[in-house]
Design an enzyme around this catalytic site. Structure first.
Site, short mmCIF file in Angstrom:
data_model
loop_
_atom_site.label_atom_id
_atom_site.label_comp_id
_atom_site.label_asym_id
_atom_site.label_seq_id
_atom_site.Cartn_x
_atom_site.Cartn_y
_atom_site.Cartn_z
N VAL A 15 1.27 -0.15 1.31
CA VAL A 15 1.41 -0.77 -0.01
C VAL A 15 1.50 -2.29 0.13
CG1 VAL A 15 2.85 -0.93 -2.08
CG2 VAL A 15 2.46 1.30 -1.02
N SER A 39 10.99 -6.17 11.19
CA SER A 39 10.93 -7.02 12.38
C SER A 39 9.89 -8.13 12.18
CB SER A 39 10.56 -6.18 13.61
OG SER A 39 9.34 -5.52 13.36
N CYS A 129 3.56 7.22 -7.73
CA CYS A 129 2.09 7.13 -7.84
C CYS A 129 1.49 8.24 -8.70
CB CYS A 129 1.46 7.12 -6.46
SG CYS A 129 2.22 8.22 -5.27
N GLY A 160 -0.30 8.46 0.50
CA GLY A 160 0.89 8.45 -0.34
C GLY A 160 2.17 8.54 0.47
N HIS A 232 -5.18 10.11 -5.37
CA HIS A 232 -4.51 11.33 -5.85
C HIS A 232 -5.31 11.90 -7.02
CE1 HIS A 232 -1.27 10.38 -3.29
NE2 HIS A 232 -0.32 10.07 -4.15
N ASN A 300 -3.94 5.89 -5.19
CA ASN A 300 -2.47 5.90 -5.15
C ASN A 300 -1.89 4.59 -4.63
OD1 ASN A 300 -3.84 7.37 -2.85
ND2 ASN A 300 -1.88 6.88 -1.87
N1 LIG Z 1 1.85 4.94 -0.27
C1 LIG Z 1 1.80 5.12 -1.59
O1 LIG Z 1 0.82 5.66 -2.16
C2 LIG Z 1 2.94 4.69 -2.46
C3 LIG Z 1 2.78 4.72 -3.83
C4 LIG Z 1 3.84 4.33 -4.64
C5 LIG Z 1 5.01 3.90 -4.07
N2 LIG Z 1 5.14 3.88 -2.72
C6 LIG Z 1 6.40 3.41 -2.16
O2 LIG Z 1 6.17 2.12 -1.58
C7 LIG Z 1 7.00 1.94 -0.45
C8 LIG Z 1 6.17 1.56 0.77
O3 LIG Z 1 5.26 2.59 1.04
P1 LIG Z 1 4.14 2.46 2.19
O4 LIG Z 1 3.21 3.57 1.91
O5 LIG Z 1 3.62 1.07 2.26
O6 LIG Z 1 5.02 2.74 3.51
P2 LIG Z 1 4.67 2.41 5.04
O7 LIG Z 1 3.21 2.28 5.24
O8 LIG Z 1 5.42 3.40 5.82
O9 LIG Z 1 5.32 0.94 5.29
C9 LIG Z 1 6.69 0.68 5.13
C10 LIG Z 1 6.96 -0.79 5.45
O10 LIG Z 1 8.28 -1.08 4.97
C11 LIG Z 1 8.96 -1.85 5.94
N3 LIG Z 1 10.40 -1.57 5.83
C12 LIG Z 1 11.01 -0.38 5.92
N4 LIG Z 1 12.35 -0.51 5.77
C13 LIG Z 1 12.57 -1.83 5.55
C14 LIG Z 1 13.73 -2.60 5.34
N5 LIG Z 1 14.96 -2.05 5.29
N6 LIG Z 1 13.58 -3.94 5.18
C15 LIG Z 1 12.36 -4.50 5.22
N7 LIG Z 1 11.21 -3.82 5.41
C16 LIG Z 1 11.33 -2.50 5.59
C17 LIG Z 1 8.40 -1.40 7.27
O11 LIG Z 1 8.66 -2.47 8.16
P3 LIG Z 1 8.24 -2.50 9.70
O12 LIG Z 1 6.73 -2.58 9.66
O13 LIG Z 1 8.88 -3.73 10.24
O14 LIG Z 1 8.74 -1.20 10.27
C18 LIG Z 1 6.92 -1.17 6.90
O15 LIG Z 1 6.19 -2.36 7.04
C19 LIG Z 1 7.81 3.23 -0.33
O16 LIG Z 1 9.03 3.07 -1.01
C20 LIG Z 1 6.96 4.24 -1.03
O17 LIG Z 1 7.70 5.32 -1.54
C21 LIG Z 1 4.13 4.24 -1.89
#
Ligand SMILES: NC(=O)c1ccc[n+]([C@@H]2O[C@H](COP(=O)([O-])OP(=O)(O)OC[C@H]3O[C@@H](n4cnc5c(N)ncnc54)[C@H](OP(=O)(O)O)[C@@H]3O)[C@@H](O)[C@H]2O)c1
Length: 323
Positions: A15, A39, A129, A160, A232, A300
């Site tokens: 995201v 990090s 999403c 997602g 999705h 999504n």
């Molecule tokens: N994917 C989707 O379709 C979607 C849709 C709607 C909402 N979301 C929501 O959007 C968010 C991100 O999703 P994503 O798909 O991008 O996840 P992702 O690919 O797993 O990436 C998560 C990122 O968040 C960082 N992170 C985690 N904990 C953190 C903290 N405490 N402080 C600062 N950074 C932190 C991680 O940092 P590091 O790289 O340093 O580990 C990583 O870069 C989630 O809450 C998810 O539920 C996702």
């Protein structure tokens, strides 16, 4: 560029990457764009190289808009850091689920309930999403015909679930889903509650009710993960308050902001086609009395996350310019 806002993105995952892309594609006025994560490192997001900083309170100094896209829960980015960002003057737009149902937090899909932005206290939530694309299509039906009941089955892409979900599809990573995803369909997204519904299904019910301001609306969801990278899809069945005809329903959906409608029954959107697009795509519309059925698909990571978040910021900027 010296004009514009200072923007921070918290989270350098899928995201976060799409947020960079959407802020650039939609030409959001920025004088600085910071990326923060757990990090520090150099990372490429949407083709751009960033010196990623550590997400900590002082990283939000001078930030006007902070888009949160980290993990959820007690140790997640928004729970840990949203207050610090707000107290430093930032408006937080959170992609996670931690605050969506908080009565003080507007849960906004701009095509549907932009007016809810008038009452924010520094934190605005982006919807789940699957919910976002569904409410974009339900809102015009609610306005024209009234809603009595919604039954939806989802076909949700692995992205997602973030990077780990994509790795499960591409590299056979085993800890992302409760069953192997390749060649499979998994009707279990999130944990299951005492009522038998999963967290994803409960989010779809509660968030839909909040966004549409229909707190009693019956919403029955079955959320299924399938081996698709991005996009999705949903099969939606709606019972309306008054009888509708197919032409009326096509007119309502066709005129709805954010909806891209295929009227020809032989035309239908699929995830591969809509990946990378900002809209919510609808096809296979069928109507019989008070029963409406259709198929809807959206990216999504875009309408389900980044595009909607940037649209919220655009709405706020527009409101400031009008004030
Ligand atoms: N994917 C989707 O379709 C979607 C849709 C709607 C909402 N979301 C929501 O959007 C968010 C991100 O999703 P994503 O798909 O991008 O996840 P992702 O690919 O797993 O990436 C998560 C990122 O968040 C960082 N992170 C985690 N904990 C953190 C903290 N405490 N402080 C600062 N950074 C932190 C991680 O940092 P590091 O790289 O340093 O580990 C990583 O870069 C989630 O809450 C998810 O539920 C996702």
């Amino acid at each position: 560029m010296s004009e514009g806002y200072t923007v921070a993105i918290v989270g350098a995952g899928l995201v976060g990457d799409r947020l960079v892309a959407e802020l650039r594609r939609r030409d959001f006025p920025m004088k600085e764009l910071r990326v923060l994560a757990k990090s520090a490192r150099t990372a490429v997001l949407a083709g751009e190289t960033f010196e990623v900083g550590v997400a900590e309170p002082d990283a939000f100094e001078d930030v006007d808009f902070a888009f949160f896209a980290g993990t959820e829960g007690e140790k997640g980015a928004a729970v840990q850091l949203a207050d610090a960002a707000i107290s430093r003057g930032a408006i937080v737009i959170d992609n996670g689920s931690d605050f969506r149902l908080d009565p003080k937090v507007p849960l906004v899909v701009p095509e549907v309930n932009a007016a809810a932005l008038e009452d924010h206290e520094g934190l605005i939530a982006n919807a789940n999403c699957s919910t976002t694309q569904m409410v974009v299509t339900l809102a015009p039906l609610a306005r024209e015909f009234g809603l009595k009941k919604v039954v939806v089955s989802t076909y949700q892409a692995v992205s997602g679930a973030g990077r780990s979900g994509v790795e499960a599809l591409e590299n056979g990573r085993e800890d992302a889903f409760p069953r192997p995803i390749v060649g499979n369909a998994i009707p279990m997204i999130g944990g299951v509650g005492d009522d038998g519904y999963t967290t994803e299904e409960t989010k779809m019910r509660e968030e839909t009710r909040k966004i549409l301001s229909l707190p009693e609306l019956p919403v029955f969801a079955t959320a299924v993960r399938i081996p698709v990278h991005t996009g999705h899809a949903e099969s939606v069945y709606v019972e309306t308050g008054r009888e509708a005809t197919l032409p009326e329903v096509l007119e309502a959906l066709g005129a709805a902001p954010g909806v891209e409608l295929s009227e020809d029954v032989s035309e239908f959107p699929t995830p591969i086609e809509v990946a990378g697009e900002e809209g919510t795509y609808v096809g296979r519309v069928r109507v019989e009395g008070t029963a409406i059925q259709y198929w809807c698909v959206a990216d999504n990571l875009l309408k389900g996350a980044a595009t909607n978040a940037v649209q919220i910021a655009e709405s706020l900027v527009g409101a400031r310019a009008r004030a």
